[in-house]
Design an enzyme around this catalytic site. Structure first.
Site, PDB file in Angstrom:
ATOM      1  N   GLU A   1     -30.576 -40.928 -18.962  1.00  0.00           N
ATOM      2  CA  GLU A   1     -31.756 -40.249 -19.501  1.00  0.00           C
ATOM      3  C   GLU A   1     -32.251 -41.017 -20.725  1.00  0.00           C
ATOM      4  OE1 GLU A   1     -32.870 -35.660 -20.735  1.00  0.00           O
ATOM      5  OE2 GLU A   1     -30.911 -36.454 -21.311  1.00  0.00           O
TER       6      GLU A   1
ATOM      7  N   LYS B   1     -37.373 -32.995 -14.592  1.00  0.00           N
ATOM      8  CA  LYS B   1     -36.304 -32.118 -15.099  1.00  0.00           C
ATOM      9  C   LYS B   1     -36.730 -30.645 -15.107  1.00  0.00           C
ATOM     10  CE  LYS B   1     -33.181 -31.904 -19.125  1.00  0.00           C
ATOM     11  NZ  LYS B   1     -32.958 -32.520 -20.456  1.00  0.00           N
TER      12      LYS B   1
ATOM     13  N   CYS C   1     -29.312 -34.358 -17.086  1.00  0.00           N
ATOM     14  CA  CYS C   1     -28.699 -33.827 -18.313  1.00  0.00           C
ATOM     15  C   CYS C   1     -28.447 -32.308 -18.266  1.00  0.00           C
ATOM     16  CB  CYS C   1     -29.553 -34.231 -19.515  1.00  0.00           C
ATOM     17  SG  CYS C   1     -28.657 -34.161 -21.105  1.00  0.00           S
TER      18      CYS C   1
END
Length: 318
Positions: free
Chosen positions: A76, A151, A194
């Protein structure tokens, strides 16, 4: 040259037991027969300097390719980590901008697949709202964008006792949906980023759609990483019986932010195959043995034992 610091499992044992030159020779020899594909899971220390970040990532990708990897995983924020909201937004680009164009050229030149784990992509209404997506991009060995996952779960967390205060939603748009696992040279890869790691519903949905491998490129804080990083990655591997590959940011990015590191590769039994440590950039190289996925699921058929959705919602309906 970056070097790997690995905790070894049986699937990765030959990859880090030899000096670098001999590793490359052995990998190339095995690839010339019918070896299993190799993935490189990388960690780096991004700063606000996009040019320097590309140079660091390019070196990692070139080394990974030279050591036999057919797919390279970057973390990321591989493009940059800004020191303020304003800087973060000003450095962002579209998918057709210079940064992704550079990576497409690199993938095509080296004939390697890339997982670009979290790109600051300008939103569709950028001119009016100046908001971005955190986008995970898969580029094939011809330099083509194959998949883009934006995301879903944004990191809005206040942990005063840990010194953690981040509000990703202040400038980031949550992605509208999951994307189907991507067929790659190492297997079917399911995409997360993440904070998505903390939501098992996401990993199970990707597994149901055929994922052999889950990937969670990240920039975990030191406090949350030390407490939860490895245990969450191993849990996602165990419950889905997938390989889990997690590229990571490491070290000090600027005066306001530091990342935990420890890029990990985990097998479907939950064994850690490689760990990059928490100090400096590097990579782990792992063979992806899809038979390990099949045998783990065959010997412990968890998904067949799962009850239907109504069963798990029965308490909510009572």
């Amino acid at each position: 040259m970056f070097t790997a610091r690995c905790i070894l499992g049986t699937s990765a044992k030959y990859l880090t037991s030899l000096p670098a030159q001999r590793q490359q020779i052995k990998l190339q020899n095995r690839m010339s027969t019918s070896l299993r594909p190799v993935a490189a899971v990388c960690q780096m220390t991004a700063t606000p300097d996009k040019k320097a970040n590309f140079s660091a990532c390019k070196q990692l990708v070139e080394e990974a390719k030279g050591r036999g990897a057919s797919m390279v995983f970057l973390p990321e924020a591989f493009d940059y980590i800004g020191s303020s909201r304003e800087e973060t937004l000003s450095l962002s680009e579209s998918l057709t901008g210079d940064t992704i164009s550079q990576y497409s050229l690199l993938a095509r030149k080296l004939e390697v697949w890339l997982s670009l784990g979290g790109f600051h992509e300008r939103g569709h209404n950028w001119e009016s709202d100046r908001r971005i997506y955190n986008s995970h991009i898969i580029i094939n060995d011809k330099g083509e964008i194959i998949s883009v996952y934006r995301k879903s779960h944004l990191f809005d967390v206040e942990l005063p006792e840990k010194g953690v205060s981040l509000k990703e939603s202040a400038f980031t748009i949550p992605g509208p949906s999951l994307v189907s696992p991507v067929q790659t040279p190492i297997g079917k890869v399911g995409l997360g980023i993440c904070y998505d790691l903390r939501f098992p519903e996401l990993s199970l949905a990707l597994q149901r759609q055929g994922a052999d491998i889950l990937t969670y490129p990240s920039a975990f804080t030191v406090a949350t990483g030390a407490a939860h990083w490895e245990v969450l990655l191993r849990a996602r591997a165990i419950e889905t019986q997938c390989f889990v590959l997690a590229a990571a940011q490491v070290g000090r990015h600027h005066e306001k932010r530091t990342s935990y590191g420890h890029a990990l590769a985990v097998d479907p039994w939950g064994e850690v195959l490689g760990d990059c440590g928490g100090e400096k950039p590097g990579m782990v190289l792992v063979e992806i043995d899809l038979e390990k996925v099949s045998s783990t699921r065959r010997n412990m058929p968890v998904q067949q034992h799962r009850r239907n959705t109504d069963f798990y919602q029965s308490l909510e309906k009572s």
